[in-house]
Scaffold this active site. Structure first.
Site, PDB file in Angstrom:
ATOM      1  N   ASN A 108      -9.457  33.550  10.402  1.00 51.87           N
ATOM      2  CA  ASN A 108     -10.597  32.924   9.737  1.00 51.87           C
ATOM      3  C   ASN A 108     -11.129  31.734  10.553  1.00 51.87           C
ATOM      4  O   ASN A 108     -10.856  31.617  11.740  1.00 51.87           O
ATOM      5  CB  ASN A 108     -10.298  32.548   8.288  1.00 51.87           C
ATOM      6  CG  ASN A 108     -11.555  32.670   7.428  1.00 51.87           C
ATOM      7  OD1 ASN A 108     -12.473  31.861   7.572  1.00 51.87           O
ATOM      8  ND2 ASN A 108     -11.630  33.674   6.591  1.00 51.87           N
ATOM      9  N   ARG A 109     -11.897  30.849   9.895  1.00 49.91           N
ATOM     10  CA  ARG A 109     -12.728  29.893  10.641  1.00 49.91           C
ATOM     11  C   ARG A 109     -12.103  28.514  10.826  1.00 49.91           C
ATOM     12  O   ARG A 109     -11.368  28.042   9.958  1.00 49.91           O
ATOM     13  CB  ARG A 109     -14.082  29.743   9.931  1.00 49.91           C
ATOM     14  CG  ARG A 109     -14.907  31.017  10.003  1.00 49.91           C
ATOM     15  CD  ARG A 109     -16.148  30.974   9.156  1.00 49.91           C
ATOM     16  NE  ARG A 109     -16.913  32.217   9.318  1.00 49.91           N
ATOM     17  CZ  ARG A 109     -16.599  33.364   8.698  1.00 49.91           C
ATOM     18  NH1 ARG A 109     -15.605  33.419   7.852  1.00 49.91           N
ATOM     19  NH2 ARG A 109     -17.305  34.452   8.945  1.00 49.91           N
ATOM     20  N   HIS A 134     -11.322  33.754  13.992  1.00 54.25           N
ATOM     21  CA  HIS A 134     -10.287  34.725  14.368  1.00 54.25           C
ATOM     22  C   HIS A 134      -9.745  34.545  15.793  1.00 54.25           C
ATOM     23  O   HIS A 134      -9.549  35.531  16.528  1.00 54.25           O
ATOM     24  CB  HIS A 134     -10.812  36.146  14.208  1.00 54.25           C
ATOM     25  CG  HIS A 134     -11.090  36.549  12.770  1.00 54.25           C
ATOM     26  ND1 HIS A 134     -10.468  35.976  11.691  1.00 54.25           N
ATOM     27  CD2 HIS A 134     -11.946  37.491  12.244  1.00 54.25           C
ATOM     28  CE1 HIS A 134     -10.899  36.546  10.574  1.00 54.25           C
ATOM     29  NE2 HIS A 134     -11.805  37.449  10.884  1.00 54.25           N
ATOM     30  N   HIS A 208      -5.912  42.471   9.964  1.00 57.25           N
ATOM     31  CA  HIS A 208      -7.281  42.662   9.492  1.00 57.25           C
ATOM     32  C   HIS A 208      -7.581  44.132   9.168  1.00 57.25           C
ATOM     33  O   HIS A 208      -8.619  44.670   9.561  1.00 57.25           O
ATOM     34  CB  HIS A 208      -8.242  42.128  10.568  1.00 57.25           C
ATOM     35  CG  HIS A 208      -9.546  41.633  10.066  1.00 57.25           C
ATOM     36  ND1 HIS A 208     -10.457  42.454   9.464  1.00 57.25           N
ATOM     37  CD2 HIS A 208     -10.098  40.401  10.077  1.00 57.25           C
ATOM     38  CE1 HIS A 208     -11.524  41.743   9.134  1.00 57.25           C
ATOM     39  NE2 HIS A 208     -11.332  40.488   9.507  1.00 57.25           N
ATOM     40  N   TYR A 210      -8.908  47.294   7.164  1.00 62.20           N
ATOM     41  CA  TYR A 210      -9.951  47.594   6.171  1.00 62.20           C
ATOM     42  C   TYR A 210      -9.481  48.837   5.414  1.00 62.20           C
ATOM     43  O   TYR A 210      -9.116  49.831   6.050  1.00 62.20           O
ATOM     44  CB  TYR A 210     -11.272  47.960   6.843  1.00 62.20           C
ATOM     45  CG  TYR A 210     -12.067  46.851   7.464  1.00 62.20           C
ATOM     46  CD1 TYR A 210     -11.617  46.172   8.590  1.00 62.20           C
ATOM     47  CD2 TYR A 210     -13.316  46.506   6.956  1.00 62.20           C
ATOM     48  CE1 TYR A 210     -12.382  45.181   9.181  1.00 62.20           C
ATOM     49  CE2 TYR A 210     -14.090  45.522   7.548  1.00 62.20           C
ATOM     50  CZ  TYR A 210     -13.614  44.863   8.664  1.00 62.20           C
ATOM     51  OH  TYR A 210     -14.390  43.895   9.253  1.00 62.20           O
ATOM     52  N   ASP A 273     -16.235  37.442   0.106  1.00 65.80           N
ATOM     53  CA  ASP A 273     -15.660  37.027   1.391  1.00 65.80           C
ATOM     54  C   ASP A 273     -15.008  35.671   1.100  1.00 65.80           C
ATOM     55  O   ASP A 273     -15.466  34.642   1.569  1.00 65.80           O
ATOM     56  CB  ASP A 273     -16.763  36.924   2.463  1.00 65.80           C
ATOM     57  CG  ASP A 273     -16.181  36.731   3.863  1.00 65.80           C
ATOM     58  OD1 ASP A 273     -14.943  36.722   4.000  1.00 65.80           O
ATOM     59  OD2 ASP A 273     -16.976  36.584   4.812  1.00 65.80           O
ATOM     60  N   GLN A 310      -7.585  36.562   2.009  1.00 63.50           N
ATOM     61  CA  GLN A 310      -9.029  36.664   2.187  1.00 63.50           C
ATOM     62  C   GLN A 310      -9.448  38.024   1.661  1.00 63.50           C
ATOM     63  O   GLN A 310      -9.046  39.060   2.199  1.00 63.50           O
ATOM     64  CB  GLN A 310      -9.388  36.516   3.674  1.00 63.50           C
ATOM     65  CG  GLN A 310     -10.873  36.436   3.958  1.00 63.50           C
ATOM     66  CD  GLN A 310     -11.476  35.080   3.560  1.00 63.50           C
ATOM     67  OE1 GLN A 310     -10.749  34.105   3.348  1.00 63.50           O
ATOM     68  NE2 GLN A 310     -12.778  35.021   3.449  1.00 63.50           N
ATOM     69  N   GLU A 338      -6.562  40.065   3.630  1.00 65.04           N
ATOM     70  CA  GLU A 338      -5.894  39.434   4.769  1.00 65.04           C
ATOM     71  C   GLU A 338      -5.064  38.259   4.249  1.00 65.04           C
ATOM     72  O   GLU A 338      -5.616  37.272   3.783  1.00 65.04           O
ATOM     73  CB  GLU A 338      -6.931  38.917   5.766  1.00 65.04           C
ATOM     74  CG  GLU A 338      -7.922  39.958   6.228  1.00 65.04           C
ATOM     75  CD  GLU A 338      -9.234  39.317   6.649  1.00 65.04           C
ATOM     76  OE1 GLU A 338      -9.238  38.505   7.585  1.00 65.04           O
ATOM     77  OE2 GLU A 338     -10.264  39.606   6.010  1.00 65.04           O
TER      78      GLU A 338
HETATM   79  C1  BGC Z   1     -13.974  37.095   7.408  1.00 67.08           C
HETATM   80  C2  BGC Z   1     -15.437  37.457   7.439  1.00 67.08           C
HETATM   81  C3  BGC Z   1     -15.752  37.991   8.811  1.00 67.08           C
HETATM   82  C4  BGC Z   1     -14.894  39.173   9.082  1.00 67.08           C
HETATM   83  C5  BGC Z   1     -15.131  39.696  10.473  1.00 67.08           C
HETATM   84  C6  BGC Z   1     -13.172  38.308   7.726  1.00 67.08           C
HETATM   85  O1  BGC Z   1     -11.843  37.940   7.821  1.00 67.08           O
HETATM   86  O2  BGC Z   1     -13.603  36.576   6.158  1.00 67.08           O
HETATM   87  O3  BGC Z   1     -16.225  36.329   7.145  1.00 67.08           O
HETATM   88  O4  BGC Z   1     -17.083  38.340   8.908  1.00 67.08           O
HETATM   89  O5  BGC Z   1     -13.557  38.808   8.976  1.00 67.08           O
HETATM   90  O6  BGC Z   1     -14.891  41.009  10.533  1.00 67.08           O
END
Ligand code: BGC
Length: 373
Positions: A108-109, A134, A208, A210, A273, A310, A338
């Site tokens: 994350n950020r 990331h 990560h 999906y 998100d 997340q 996540e």
């Molecule tokens: C984040 C999203 C981001 C994505 C990228 C996620 O973990 O929360 O904001 O766009 O990852 O694939």
């Protein structure tokens, strides 16, 4: 193109009762290693196929530690691939939104791509508008990991190892990371992360993946989601936390009892998100989420040692990528859970610390457990 595989292990372990009841109980677990292609720099990458005694299959490449496939039975025993991704290396090299990969050093950020530690300011890549996302430009999701097949009483697995050097992507310290994926006979994908370092540094590793429990036949909006969290992390318009942890009970964020993902989607601009703060018990590992998909009967439970998850509903997928089985990856084709620490923790003194110091051991465990009902 994937070539013919080499069976690395065919584990003929027998059940304890076998001698007693004289049943033939030969293990069907196996690990197959195949060539998955070559990177632009000419490095050969492998694909490992793990199979458990129930026939559940997980495919993992040592490029980014990416889980490319997750074949799970439905209520009638039919297998479908419940994770998004590609069947060839080139598609991953061409760029993708972190499908199935290991994320590090920081999931994350981090606001404005900087943080201060012991009086020194560290500058990171701003690869998500003005923020760091990331782990930077070439995060752990794009590294080639050393891989070693594992077999033990839990099942079959793959142990991945990577050494991230001092100042790689701007982060201090030599970080030694091991991530082990295990596929158990309980139909669990168990991910264990361990790391040590020689200088203090923020570390927040995650996976990560999906998911789409219909196997991509439908969007995710009818999946019933339950998240074990009474609070979430409030963020600003650039998705950086304001510092507030807000009660969510009764709101469109509330998944404390099962609700379809789509039930309140119109009230969540852009889709989910968000970082959910897990209700922690005294046990080390807690239930994070439970997801049920009615048409297939598949259930996925997530357990983790981490303080948050997340929940991301693939809001930035835009139909420009086509994955395995010719599925076009549009919005809400997959969701992520996540498990991790809160975003931007290095700049948020009130959040649990993510600083790993020399002499300490980072460890986190997350389990994705599949069943049907
Ligand atoms: C984040 C999203 C981001 C994505 C990228 C996620 O973990 O929360 O904001 O766009 O990852 O694939």
């Amino acid at each position: 193109m994937v070539g013919l595989g080499v069976v690395l292990n065919f584990i003929g372990c027998k059940s304890q009762n076998e001698t007693k009841n004289k049943t033939q109980n030969v293990s069907k677990m196996e690990i197959i290693k195949e060539n998955f292609g070559t990177t632009t720099e000419g490095v050969t990458v492998d694909l490992y196929t793990l199979k458990n005694n129930n026939g559940m299959i997980v495919k993992i490449t040592n490029y980014g530690g990416i889980v490319t496939s997750l074949l799970v039975p439905d209520k009638n025993g039919n297998m479908d691939d419940v994770t998004l991704g590609f069947d060839n290396l080139q598609a991953y090299l061409d760029g993708h939104p972190y499908f199935g990969c290991i994320v590090g050093r920081y999931g994350n950020r981090i606001a404005k791509g900087k943080f201060e530690l012991d009086g020194v300011e560290y500058k990171l890549a701003t690869n998500n508008d003005e923020n760091h996302l990331h782990g930077g430009e070439i995060g752990f999701d794009k590294k080639i990991w050393d891989a070693e097949p594992v077999e033990n009483e839990e099942g079959v697995g793959l142990k991945l190892h990577y050494v991230s050097e001092d100042m790689e992507e701007g982060y201090p310290g030599n970080l030694d990371v091991t991530v082990t994926y295990m596929l158990t006979d309980e139909n669990e994908l168990k991910i264990n992360y361990e790391a040590t370092i020689n200088k203090p540094c923020p570390i927040n590793l995650t996976w990560h993946g999906y998911f789409n429990l219909t196997g991509g036949k439908e969007k995710i909006l009818n999946h019933e989601m339950e998240i074990n969290a009474d609070k979430y992390v409030v963020v600003d318009e650039t998705l950086i936390p304001t510092g507030e942890l807000r009660d969510l009970i009764g709101s469109e964020m509330d998944f404390t009892s099962p609700k379809t993902i789509g039930s309140r989607f119109d009230k969540v601009p852009g889709g989910y998100d968000h970082t959910y703060v897990i209700n922690k018990s005294s046990s080390e590992i807690d239930l994070v989420a439970r997801v049920y998909e009615p048409t297939s009967g598949r259930v996925m439970e997530v357990y983790s040692t981490e303080p948050s998850v997340q929940f991301y509903t693939g809001n930035f997928l835009d139909g420009s990528l086509t994955g395995k089985n010719e599925i076009v990856y549009e919005k809400q084709v997959g969701f992520c859970l996540e498990t991790q620490h809160f975003p931007d923790s290095p700049n948020q003194p009130s959040f649990p610390s993510t600083i790993l110091k020399p002499g300490e051991k980072y460890s986190q465990t997350t389990i994705y457990k599949f069943s049907t009902k």
